[in-house]
Design a protein around this motif. Structure first.
Motif, short mmCIF file in Angstrom:
data_model
loop_
_atom_site.label_atom_id
_atom_site.label_comp_id
_atom_site.label_asym_id
_atom_site.label_seq_id
_atom_site.Cartn_x
_atom_site.Cartn_y
_atom_site.Cartn_z
N LEU A 17 0.83 -1.21 0.00
CA LEU A 17 0.00 0.00 0.00
C LEU A 17 0.85 1.25 0.00
N LEU A 18 1.92 1.25 0.79
CA LEU A 18 2.83 2.39 0.81
C LEU A 18 3.50 2.57 -0.54
N ALA A 19 3.90 1.45 -1.16
CA ALA A 19 4.55 1.53 -2.47
C ALA A 19 3.61 2.10 -3.52
N VAL A 20 2.34 1.69 -3.48
CA VAL A 20 1.36 2.22 -4.43
C VAL A 20 1.21 3.73 -4.28
N SER A 21 1.16 4.18 -3.03
CA SER A 21 1.01 5.62 -2.78
C SER A 21 2.21 6.40 -3.27
N VAL A 22 3.41 5.98 -2.86
CA VAL A 22 4.62 6.72 -3.18
C VAL A 22 4.93 6.66 -4.67
N ALA A 23 4.65 5.50 -5.29
CA ALA A 23 4.97 5.34 -6.71
C ALA A 23 4.22 6.35 -7.57
N GLY A 24 3.05 6.79 -7.10
CA GLY A 24 2.29 7.76 -7.86
C GLY A 24 2.95 9.11 -7.98
N LEU A 25 4.02 9.34 -7.22
CA LEU A 25 4.76 10.60 -7.32
C LEU A 25 5.68 10.63 -8.53
N PHE A 26 6.08 9.46 -9.02
CA PHE A 26 7.05 9.40 -10.10
C PHE A 26 6.35 9.45 -11.45
N PRO A 27 6.86 10.29 -12.36
CA PRO A 27 6.17 10.51 -13.64
C PRO A 27 5.79 9.24 -14.40
N PRO A 28 6.66 8.22 -14.53
CA PRO A 28 6.24 7.04 -15.30
C PRO A 28 5.03 6.33 -14.70
N VAL A 29 5.02 6.19 -13.38
CA VAL A 29 3.88 5.54 -12.73
C VAL A 29 2.67 6.47 -12.72
N ALA A 30 2.92 7.74 -12.43
CA ALA A 30 1.82 8.71 -12.42
C ALA A 30 1.14 8.76 -13.79
N ALA A 31 1.93 8.63 -14.86
CA ALA A 31 1.36 8.67 -16.21
C ALA A 31 0.40 7.51 -16.44
N LEU A 32 0.68 6.36 -15.83
CA LEU A 32 -0.22 5.21 -15.98
C LEU A 32 -1.57 5.50 -15.32
N PHE A 33 -1.53 6.05 -14.12
CA PHE A 33 -2.77 6.37 -13.41
C PHE A 33 -3.51 7.52 -14.07
N GLU A 34 -2.76 8.50 -14.55
CA GLU A 34 -3.36 9.73 -15.05
C GLU A 34 -3.60 9.73 -16.55
N ALA A 35 -3.41 8.57 -17.18
CA ALA A 35 -3.59 8.49 -18.63
C ALA A 35 -5.03 8.76 -19.05
N SER A 36 -5.97 8.40 -18.20
CA SER A 36 -7.38 8.67 -18.49
C SER A 36 -8.05 9.16 -17.22
N MET A 37 -9.16 9.86 -17.39
CA MET A 37 -9.91 10.33 -16.23
C MET A 37 -10.44 9.16 -15.42
N ASN B 205 -6.94 18.15 -19.86
CA ASN B 205 -6.10 16.99 -20.18
C ASN B 205 -6.90 15.74 -20.53
N TYR B 206 -8.21 15.78 -20.43
CA TYR B 206 -9.04 14.61 -20.73
C TYR B 206 -10.11 14.99 -21.74
N LEU B 207 -10.22 14.20 -22.80
CA LEU B 207 -11.17 14.48 -23.86
C LEU B 207 -12.60 14.23 -23.38
N ILE B 208 -13.54 14.78 -24.13
CA ILE B 208 -14.93 14.74 -23.69
C ILE B 208 -15.49 13.32 -23.68
N ASP B 209 -15.01 12.44 -24.58
CA ASP B 209 -15.52 11.06 -24.55
C ASP B 209 -15.05 10.34 -23.29
N ASP B 210 -13.81 10.59 -22.87
CA ASP B 210 -13.32 10.03 -21.61
C ASP B 210 -14.13 10.59 -20.44
N GLN B 211 -14.42 11.86 -20.51
CA GLN B 211 -15.22 12.52 -19.47
C GLN B 211 -16.61 11.88 -19.38
N GLN B 212 -17.23 11.62 -20.52
CA GLN B 212 -18.57 11.04 -20.52
C GLN B 212 -18.56 9.60 -20.02
N ARG B 213 -17.53 8.83 -20.37
CA ARG B 213 -17.43 7.47 -19.86
C ARG B 213 -17.26 7.48 -18.34
#
Length: 197
Positions: A14-34, A155-163
């Motif tokens: 759980l700690l690793a999941v939280s901290v990993a979100g600070l790093f751009p490569p991991v953050a990009a995976l989470f933040e790729a879509s809304m 940063n998120y398109l309208i179709d992603d927003q609607q989904r």
């Protein structure tokens, strides 16, 4: 005890999941879509905070002294929950490292841990208010995301927003069923445990 190694591994993950979100490569995976940002990373971070409350007797003792009723935690948790559901907050967290750090810190502590503590301390009426407010937020925001004719997040398109809106409305529907079941059966349960672990 046999469960201790498992608990230690769970805390580490759980700690690793939280901290990993600070790093751009991991953050990009989470933040790729809304959807993954709002419906995957945010709940994971909140779960980390809730788990921390459940598994930390020293933290429970401190919260007993600071907020024995759970009302302060409810106000704090609700405020931050609403803040991180707003489109502008999601946008800022995708490109501003400071806001991303704020997310990694406040979602577990000020949302997950705070709302978990409130749930443990409040009685049936207080818990009912929490459930209804959570359902209302999911429904309102899901409806806005679904029917809005304009793109709310840069940063998120309208179709992603609607989904995402559709998924939030689905979550609101499931929550409504859960609230109805809780209203029938929940108040007959013990409001909260008072013994110390």
């Amino acid at each position: 005890m046999a469960a201790e190694p498992w608990r230690g591994a769970a805390r580490t993950i759980l700690l690793a999941v939280s901290v990993a979100g600070l790093f751009p490569p991991v953050a990009a995976l989470f933040e790729a879509s809304m959807r993954s940002h709002l419906l995957v990373q945010m709940p994971l971070l909140a779960f980390c905070g809730g788990y921390w409350v459940y598994r930390s007797p020293p933290l429970k003792r401190w919260l007993e002294r600071v907020d024995p009723s759970g009302y302060i935690a409810l106000v704090v948790g609700s405020g931050w929950f609403i803040y991180w559901m707003l489109p502008i907050s999601l946008d800022l967290a995708t490109f501003d490292p400071g806001i991303r750090l704020l997310k990694i810190v406040t979602v577990p502590v000020c949302v997950g841990a705070a709302l978990t503590w409130s749930w443990l301390r409040l009685g049936p009426i207080g818990r009912g208010v929490m459930l209804l407010e959570g359902w209302a937020i999911l429904g309102r925001l899901g409806w806005v995301y679904l029917i809005s004719p304009v793109q709310l997040c840069s940063n998120y398109l309208i179709d992603d927003q609607q989904r995402t809106g559709s998924l939030l409305l689905g979550a609101a529907l499931i929550s409504a069923v859960g609230i109805a079941l809780w209203a029938v059966f929940g108040p007959f349960r013990k409001p909260h445990r008072t013994e110390q672990e």
